[in-house]
Write a protein that holds these residues in place. Structure first.
Motif, PDB file in Angstrom:
ATOM      1  N   PRO A  54      67.573  39.460  10.675  1.00 43.66           N
ATOM      2  CA  PRO A  54      67.769  40.622   9.950  1.00 43.66           C
ATOM      3  C   PRO A  54      66.703  41.058   8.689  1.00 43.66           C
ATOM      4  O   PRO A  54      66.186  42.250   8.754  1.00 43.66           O
ATOM      5  CB  PRO A  54      69.356  40.639   9.315  1.00 43.66           C
ATOM      6  CG  PRO A  54      69.540  39.163   9.333  1.00 43.66           C
ATOM      7  CD  PRO A  54      68.673  38.450  10.496  1.00 43.66           C
ATOM      8  N   MET A  55      66.280  40.122   8.055  1.00 41.97           N
ATOM      9  CA  MET A  55      65.453  40.183   6.877  1.00 41.97           C
ATOM     10  C   MET A  55      63.980  40.432   7.828  1.00 41.97           C
ATOM     11  O   MET A  55      63.121  41.266   7.171  1.00 41.97           O
ATOM     12  CB  MET A  55      65.357  39.181   6.318  1.00 41.97           C
ATOM     13  CG  MET A  55      64.402  39.184   4.950  1.00 41.97           C
ATOM     14  SD  MET A  55      64.287  37.684   3.744  1.00 41.97           S
ATOM     15  CE  MET A  55      63.089  38.124   2.718  1.00 41.97           C
ATOM     16  N   LYS A  58      63.736  43.904   8.854  1.00 33.64           N
ATOM     17  CA  LYS A  58      63.555  44.749   7.707  1.00 33.64           C
ATOM     18  C   LYS A  58      61.975  44.717   7.159  1.00 33.64           C
ATOM     19  O   LYS A  58      61.502  45.745   6.735  1.00 33.64           O
ATOM     20  CB  LYS A  58      64.443  44.135   6.558  1.00 33.64           C
ATOM     21  CG  LYS A  58      64.858  45.073   5.601  1.00 33.64           C
ATOM     22  CD  LYS A  58      66.190  44.539   5.020  1.00 33.64           C
ATOM     23  CE  LYS A  58      66.386  45.314   3.622  1.00 33.64           C
ATOM     24  NZ  LYS A  58      67.469  44.747   2.817  1.00 33.64           N
ATOM     25  N   LYS A  59      61.571  43.503   7.104  1.00 34.57           N
ATOM     26  CA  LYS A  59      60.101  43.441   6.507  1.00 34.57           C
ATOM     27  C   LYS A  59      59.172  43.970   7.327  1.00 34.57           C
ATOM     28  O   LYS A  59      58.101  44.659   7.078  1.00 34.57           O
ATOM     29  CB  LYS A  59      59.760  41.925   6.300  1.00 34.57           C
ATOM     30  CG  LYS A  59      60.681  41.276   5.184  1.00 34.57           C
ATOM     31  CD  LYS A  59      60.168  41.982   3.851  1.00 34.57           C
ATOM     32  CE  LYS A  59      61.491  42.082   2.990  1.00 34.57           C
ATOM     33  NZ  LYS A  59      60.991  42.762   1.489  1.00 34.57           N
ATOM     34  N   GLN A  62      58.939  47.538   6.646  1.00 31.17           N
ATOM     35  CA  GLN A  62      58.293  47.583   5.325  1.00 31.17           C
ATOM     36  C   GLN A  62      57.107  47.676   5.709  1.00 31.17           C
ATOM     37  O   GLN A  62      56.329  48.768   5.041  1.00 31.17           O
ATOM     38  CB  GLN A  62      58.836  46.676   4.489  1.00 31.17           C
ATOM     39  CG  GLN A  62      58.193  46.697   3.081  1.00 31.17           C
ATOM     40  CD  GLN A  62      58.379  45.528   2.375  1.00 31.17           C
ATOM     41  OE1 GLN A  62      59.367  44.811   2.127  1.00 31.17           O
ATOM     42  NE2 GLN A  62      57.372  45.166   1.666  1.00 31.17           N
ATOM     43  N   ILE A 115      52.161  40.573   8.059  1.00 35.89           N
ATOM     44  CA  ILE A 115      53.159  39.580   8.773  1.00 35.89           C
ATOM     45  C   ILE A 115      53.181  38.224   8.165  1.00 35.89           C
ATOM     46  O   ILE A 115      54.220  37.537   8.059  1.00 35.89           O
ATOM     47  CB  ILE A 115      52.860  39.567  10.247  1.00 35.89           C
ATOM     48  CG1 ILE A 115      53.611  40.897  10.903  1.00 35.89           C
ATOM     49  CG2 ILE A 115      53.852  38.530  10.802  1.00 35.89           C
ATOM     50  CD1 ILE A 115      53.129  41.406  12.150  1.00 35.89           C
ATOM     51  N   GLU A 117      52.262  37.041   5.583  1.00 32.98           N
ATOM     52  CA  GLU A 117      52.543  36.990   4.040  1.00 32.98           C
ATOM     53  C   GLU A 117      54.082  36.917   3.787  1.00 32.98           C
ATOM     54  O   GLU A 117      54.755  36.140   2.938  1.00 32.98           O
ATOM     55  CB  GLU A 117      51.899  38.035   3.273  1.00 32.98           C
ATOM     56  CG  GLU A 117      50.442  37.602   2.978  1.00 32.98           C
ATOM     57  CD  GLU A 117      49.762  38.947   2.260  1.00 32.98           C
ATOM     58  OE1 GLU A 117      48.535  38.996   2.174  1.00 32.98           O
ATOM     59  OE2 GLU A 117      50.577  39.838   1.959  1.00 32.98           O
ATOM     60  N   ILE A 118      54.708  38.001   4.460  1.00 31.53           N
ATOM     61  CA  ILE A 118      55.854  38.199   4.105  1.00 31.53           C
ATOM     62  C   ILE A 118      57.084  38.353   5.020  1.00 31.53           C
ATOM     63  O   ILE A 118      58.295  38.372   4.757  1.00 31.53           O
ATOM     64  CB  ILE A 118      56.132  39.720   3.390  1.00 31.53           C
ATOM     65  CG1 ILE A 118      55.861  40.948   4.348  1.00 31.53           C
ATOM     66  CG2 ILE A 118      55.069  39.729   2.206  1.00 31.53           C
ATOM     67  CD1 ILE A 118      56.062  42.263   3.691  1.00 31.53           C
ATOM     68  N   VAL A 119      56.906  38.197   6.193  1.00 33.49           N
ATOM     69  CA  VAL A 119      58.011  38.182   7.423  1.00 33.49           C
ATOM     70  C   VAL A 119      58.631  36.964   7.653  1.00 33.49           C
ATOM     71  O   VAL A 119      57.695  35.861   7.794  1.00 33.49           O
ATOM     72  CB  VAL A 119      57.409  38.741   8.482  1.00 33.49           C
ATOM     73  CG1 VAL A 119      58.748  38.904   9.518  1.00 33.49           C
ATOM     74  CG2 VAL A 119      56.874  40.508   8.373  1.00 33.49           C
TER      75      VAL A 119
ATOM     76  N   ARG B  48      60.238  30.366  -1.224  1.00 32.09           N
ATOM     77  CA  ARG B  48      60.900  31.581  -1.869  1.00 32.09           C
ATOM     78  C   ARG B  48      62.443  31.923  -1.800  1.00 32.09           C
ATOM     79  O   ARG B  48      62.725  31.510  -0.687  1.00 32.09           O
ATOM     80  CB  ARG B  48      60.020  32.823  -1.380  1.00 32.09           C
ATOM     81  CG  ARG B  48      58.491  32.960  -1.880  1.00 32.09           C
ATOM     82  CD  ARG B  48      57.837  34.026  -1.713  1.00 32.09           C
ATOM     83  NE  ARG B  48      57.408  33.989  -0.210  1.00 32.09           N
ATOM     84  CZ  ARG B  48      56.813  34.809   0.495  1.00 32.09           C
ATOM     85  NH1 ARG B  48      56.403  36.083  -0.226  1.00 32.09           N
ATOM     86  NH2 ARG B  48      56.374  34.707   1.626  1.00 32.09           N
ATOM     87  N   GLU B  53      68.694  39.719   2.042  1.00 32.41           N
ATOM     88  CA  GLU B  53      67.432  40.239   2.681  1.00 32.41           C
ATOM     89  C   GLU B  53      66.293  40.794   1.944  1.00 32.41           C
ATOM     90  O   GLU B  53      65.376  41.315   2.575  1.00 32.41           O
ATOM     91  CB  GLU B  53      67.922  40.959   3.960  1.00 32.41           C
ATOM     92  CG  GLU B  53      68.821  40.231   4.930  1.00 32.41           C
ATOM     93  CD  GLU B  53      69.491  41.148   5.700  1.00 32.41           C
ATOM     94  OE1 GLU B  53      69.059  42.343   5.708  1.00 32.41           O
ATOM     95  OE2 GLU B  53      70.611  40.821   6.282  1.00 32.41           O
ATOM     96  N   GLU B  54      66.321  40.616   0.741  1.00 31.81           N
ATOM     97  CA  GLU B  54      64.875  40.889  -0.105  1.00 31.81           C
ATOM     98  C   GLU B  54      64.640  39.567  -1.103  1.00 31.81           C
ATOM     99  O   GLU B  54      65.302  39.026  -1.513  1.00 31.81           O
ATOM    100  CB  GLU B  54      65.461  42.058  -1.056  1.00 31.81           C
ATOM    101  CG  GLU B  54      65.451  43.401  -0.473  1.00 31.81           C
ATOM    102  CD  GLU B  54      64.403  43.901   0.181  1.00 31.81           C
ATOM    103  OE1 GLU B  54      63.119  43.292  -0.324  1.00 31.81           O
ATOM    104  OE2 GLU B  54      64.275  44.767   1.432  1.00 31.81           O
ATOM    105  N   TYR B  55      63.249  39.440  -1.269  1.00 30.46           N
ATOM    106  CA  TYR B  55      62.887  38.457  -2.181  1.00 30.46           C
ATOM    107  C   TYR B  55      63.370  38.664  -3.406  1.00 30.46           C
ATOM    108  O   TYR B  55      63.127  39.665  -3.902  1.00 30.46           O
ATOM    109  CB  TYR B  55      61.146  38.282  -2.122  1.00 30.46           C
ATOM    110  CG  TYR B  55      60.703  37.953  -0.644  1.00 30.46           C
ATOM    111  CD1 TYR B  55      60.872  36.753  -0.296  1.00 30.46           C
ATOM    112  CD2 TYR B  55      60.119  38.865   0.301  1.00 30.46           C
ATOM    113  CE1 TYR B  55      60.518  36.023   0.964  1.00 30.46           C
ATOM    114  CE2 TYR B  55      59.535  38.148   1.213  1.00 30.46           C
ATOM    115  CZ  TYR B  55      59.736  37.077   1.861  1.00 30.46           C
ATOM    116  OH  TYR B  55      59.249  36.674   2.655  1.00 30.46           O
ATOM    117  N   VAL B  74      55.989  30.977   5.307  1.00 30.39           N
ATOM    118  CA  VAL B  74      56.142  31.787   6.616  1.00 30.39           C
ATOM    119  C   VAL B  74      54.863  31.475   7.649  1.00 30.39           C
ATOM    120  O   VAL B  74      53.744  31.285   7.049  1.00 30.39           O
ATOM    121  CB  VAL B  74      56.426  33.441   6.711  1.00 30.39           C
ATOM    122  CG1 VAL B  74      57.882  33.394   5.702  1.00 30.39           C
ATOM    123  CG2 VAL B  74      55.423  34.007   5.973  1.00 30.39           C
ATOM    124  N   GLY B  76      54.453  33.253  10.756  1.00 30.45           N
ATOM    125  CA  GLY B  76      54.653  34.352  12.126  1.00 30.45           C
ATOM    126  C   GLY B  76      52.913  34.837  12.554  1.00 30.45           C
ATOM    127  O   GLY B  76      52.155  34.388  11.939  1.00 30.45           O
ATOM    128  N   GLY B  77      53.130  35.470  13.705  1.00 35.09           N
ATOM    129  CA  GLY B  77      51.954  36.038  14.254  1.00 35.09           C
ATOM    130  C   GLY B  77      51.014  35.259  15.069  1.00 35.09           C
ATOM    131  O   GLY B  77      51.605  34.216  15.554  1.00 35.09           O
TER     132      GLY B  77
END
Lengths: 146, 77
Positions: A54-55, A58-59, A62, A115, A117-119, B48, B53-55, B74, B76-77
């Motif tokens: 879910p997060m 959302k990211k 964003q 992606i 950095e924050i996902v 973190r 669901e928010e930092y 993280v 990903g990618g």
């Protein structure tokens, strides 16, 4: 499909390109990130991705909002696959449409950098002789929140 | 109660994907201190915390029913 989604099945990039295509668009950039066999001389057998779904969705959304604010006239769709992926499978797809080419390229690169950095998605590499979560630092805590 | 979620390498190391703690009214930093005491070998300063669901910031105050996720670096990618 959703414009920003985590999926468990093989990604068909065309549906994301089609999603962002509209009459105002003179350019669509389509980036696909694939599972690479060799990294710094080490052979990967396959990868396993996990997400805080879910997060993560959302990211991703964003990131799309950041792009559409920063580059006027862009539209974005992003999908990331989780679970077990084989060599050459698509892990991520980013489609950006915009009136002009330069913007579509820039915005697409911005998306993949954000992606990373924050996902909340994590990759485990499985080799012939072991496995490791990438980016998962195992040093002792130094206190506080980074 | 507050629900704590662990992912990826952290989940493998703690041995649980979720647990509950009674820390409503305390800050995110208080929770971090508790977690680094319970799991001193697993949590690095690069982890973190996300609340619902928010930092989160260290000074954010936890409320009953919050879901806190430990987010290791993280990839990903």
């Amino acid at each position: 499909m959703k414009a920003f989604e985590i999926v468990t099945e093989a990604i068909n990039p065309q549906i994301y390109a089609d999603f962002v295509l509209r009459p105002e668009a003179g350019a669509v950039t389509l980036f696909t990130g694939h599972v690479r066999e060799w990294t710094k001389g080490v052979r990967t057998l396959h990868l396993s991705y996990e997400a805080y779904v879910p997060m993560a969705e959302k990211k991703l959304a964003q990131i799309g909002e950041e792009i559409e604010r920063r580059w006027e006239g862009t539209q974005v769709a992003i999908a990331h696959r989780i679970g077990e992926l084989q060599i050459s499978d698509i892990a991520v797809v980013i489609a950006v449409s915009s009136p002009h080419r330069k913007t579509a390229y820039e915005a697409n690169e911005y998306a993949i950098e954000r992606i990373k950095e924050i996902v909340p998605i994590w990759k485990k590499e499985i080799w012939e002789d072991g496995e490791e979560w990438i980016g998962d630092q195992k040093k002792k805590p130094e206190g506080g929140l980074a | 109660m507050i629900t704590l979620c662990y992912f990826a390498g952290l989940k493998e190391q703690t041995g649980v994907s979720e647990e509950q703690v009674d820390m409503a009214g305390q800050t995110v930093d208080d929770l971090w201190q508790w977690a680094t005491t319970k799991y001193p070998d697993f949590l690095s300063g690069a982890t973190r915390l996300a609340v619902n669901e928010e930092y989160a910031l260290p000074t954010d105050v936890l409320e009953r029913g919050d879901v806190v996720a430990f987010i290791p670096p993280v990839s990903g990618g």
